[in-house]
Design an enzyme around this catalytic site. Structure first.
Site, PDB file in Angstrom:
ATOM      1  N   LYS A  44       0.810  -1.223   0.000  1.00 44.68           N
ATOM      2  CA  LYS A  44       0.000   0.000   0.000  1.00 44.68           C
ATOM      3  C   LYS A  44       0.843   1.273   0.000  1.00 44.68           C
ATOM      4  O   LYS A  44       0.446   2.288   0.557  1.00 44.68           O
ATOM      5  CB  LYS A  44      -0.928  -0.006   1.220  1.00 44.68           C
ATOM      6  N   CYS A  45       2.002   1.212  -0.616  1.00 45.21           N
ATOM      7  CA  CYS A  45       2.912   2.358  -0.641  1.00 45.21           C
ATOM      8  C   CYS A  45       2.764   3.088  -1.972  1.00 45.21           C
ATOM      9  O   CYS A  45       2.418   2.473  -2.981  1.00 45.21           O
ATOM     10  CB  CYS A  45       4.347   1.838  -0.470  1.00 45.21           C
ATOM     11  N   GLY A  46       3.051   4.370  -1.980  1.00 45.30           N
ATOM     12  CA  GLY A  46       3.024   5.134  -3.220  1.00 45.30           C
ATOM     13  C   GLY A  46       3.991   4.591  -4.260  1.00 45.30           C
ATOM     14  O   GLY A  46       3.815   4.804  -5.459  1.00 45.30           O
ATOM     15  N   THR A  48       4.630   1.373  -4.675  1.00 44.87           N
ATOM     16  CA  THR A  48       4.354  -0.044  -4.921  1.00 44.87           C
ATOM     17  C   THR A  48       4.157  -0.369  -6.396  1.00 44.87           C
ATOM     18  O   THR A  48       4.782  -1.289  -6.930  1.00 44.87           O
ATOM     19  CB  THR A  48       3.115  -0.502  -4.119  1.00 44.87           C
TER      20      THR A  48
END
Length: 168
Positions: A44-46, A48
């Site tokens: 859920k990371c920018g 990803t």
């Protein structure tokens, strides 16, 4: 060899064991004679979408032809961006069509840091000191199991081609 391997006396990544995302113990000696890219990942990371896509592309380009192995370690230590269980992570990885090797969720900083990651940080500290700054920190390991390079989260996987090619 136990997962509590003493990272200070380790000679290479081959001295460690880690659990696959399916919970099977994997001796990292299985990666002998392969160049490895070891990375901490989150769903859920920018970063990803780009990282998963480009890690897959590196896998496609170099896995068969050059023997590259990508070892991805989910970690929830950065803004809680990998909150799920192994099953959740697997279903996310399936949606991303991940072909590289996924391991169980671990800590990369703090008291419960996985011994492999203690070793990676010892071998390639960063200008920020002995800790991982964010998701998608990348370590390149040569065919002898030595940690030869470290790249920050802001370095996209496809930018590492020239770096990897030095070690094939």
């Amino acid at each position: 060899m136990s997962g509590n391997q003493d990272y200070k006396s380790a000679k290479s990544i081959y001295d460690f064991t880690a659990n696959s995302i399916k919970g099977e113990e994997v001796p990292l000696s299985k990666y002998k004679d392969h160049v490895c890219l070891i990375v901490n990942v989150a769903s859920k990371c920018g970063l990803t979408a780009t990282n998963y896509k480009e890690l897959n592309e590196l896998h496609d380009e170099y896995n068969e032809s050059k023997g590259l192995r990508i070892l991805a370690f989910p970690c929830n230590q950065f803004n809680g961006q990998e909150p799920g269980s192994s099953d959740d992570i697997c279903s996310f990885a399936d949606k991303q069509k991940v072909k590289f090797d996924l391991f169980e969720k671990i800590d990369v900083n703090g008291d419960h840091t996985h011994p492999l990651w203690k070793y990676l940080k010892k071998e390639q500290g960063s200008i920020f000191g002995n800790f991982i700054k964010w998701n998608f920190t990348k370590f390149i390991v040569n065919k002898e199991g030595q940690v030869v390079e470290r790249h920050g989260p802001n370095v996209n996987p496809n930018k590492l081609k020239e770096n990897l090619e030095k070690y094939f």
